[in-house]
Write an enzyme that holds these catalytic residues in place. Structure first.
Site, PDB file in Angstrom:
ATOM      1  CE1 TYR A   1      95.283  14.811  73.803  1.00  0.00           C
ATOM      2  CE2 TYR A   1      93.958  12.837  73.433  1.00  0.00           C
ATOM      3  CZ  TYR A   1      94.794  13.827  72.947  1.00  0.00           C
ATOM      4  OH  TYR A   1      95.144  13.847  71.623  1.00  0.00           O
TER       5      TYR A   1
ATOM      6  CB  SER B   1      92.022  12.838  70.240  1.00  0.00           C
ATOM      7  OG  SER B   1      92.065  11.524  70.743  1.00  0.00           O
TER       8      SER B   1
END
Length: 246
Positions: free
Chosen positions: A157, A144
């Site tokens: 995350y 990501s």
């Protein structure tokens, strides 16, 4: 007509929905036999139905990736049945809490790291010997932009994806002189449940679909893919090398 991934075995994690579901289906269309791993039995059965409709085949593995012994058993089972693994797509991931760092409970942080980092570490440990038995082992991990942007309010995350990137890059260096190729893929904002959770006010119709993304992951799993230790950015359609900070 021979399919490009005929007779190849592909393990896909997080295969019950989203990018994992679409990638598993796309790999199956290209001829691979899919070993589909996810927690959700129902989602796996839906995937199996779609793969069968397309004329492909799959083995369904309901497994929570925090079960490290379960991953080891899966590796042993693949060794016994196939003696090799050609493709590993490490897609499974969790978003975790959206909150300032100081407000996040330790367990919530470690839960994210367990799925996004430790599970992939265990997959590498258990699947590397099988991937090395392939004539052209390929591993792709879904990352990501949060990893390098250090996105606020999703620190577990972001940190987990940064750790995953470093883990994959180190593995790519260790295996650079073997037929195994290890790369990362950043899909960016895609029409998935995770994205809807993070951005509930966003119009999903403005986002590309997992199926569109999967078409770019499949070539990275093919025997003729030669790059390793690289980062494919879907938004810009660019294959990038990692560089030290300026």
């Amino acid at each position: 007509m021979t399919k490009p991934l005929a007779n190849r075995i592909a393990l896909v994690t997080g295969a019950s929905r989203g990018i994992g579901f679409a990638t598993a289906r796309a790999l199956a269309k290209a001829g691979a036999h899919i070993v589909a791993v996810a927690r959700t039995q129902g989602g796996l059965e839906e995937l199996d139905d779609e793969i069968r409709k397309d004329g492909g085949s799959a083995t369904l593995v309901p497994l929570n990736l925090t079960d490290s012994d379960g991953i080891a058993r899966l590796g042993a089972g693949l060794h016994e049945r196939y003696g090799k693994l050609d493709i590993l797509v490490g897609n499974a991931g969790v978003l975790g809490p959206s909150s300032p760092v100081g407000h996040i409970e330790l367990k919530a942080f470690t839960d994210v790291m367990a799925v996004n980092v430790s599970a992939n570490f265990q997959l590498i440990r258990c699947m590397e010997p099988l991937l090395k038995q392939s004539d052209a082992g390929r591993a792709v991990f879904i990352t990501s932009g949060a990893a390098n942007k250090a996105t606020a309010y999703v620190s577990p995350y972001a940190a987990s994806k940064a750790a995953l990137e470093t883990l994959a890059r180190a593995w790519a260096q260790e295996t650079a002189n073997t037929p195994l190729r290890v790369n990362l893929f950043n899909p960016g904002p895609i029409r998935t449940r995770m994205r809807a959770t993070l951005m509930p006010g966003e119009d999903p119709a403005t986002l590309d679909t997992p199926e569109q993304v999967a078409e770019f992951i499949v070539p990275m799993c093919a025997p003729d893919w030669t790059e390793t230790g690289k980062f494919y950015d879907y938004k810009t359609r660019a294959l990038m090398s990692f560089r030290s900070p300026a």
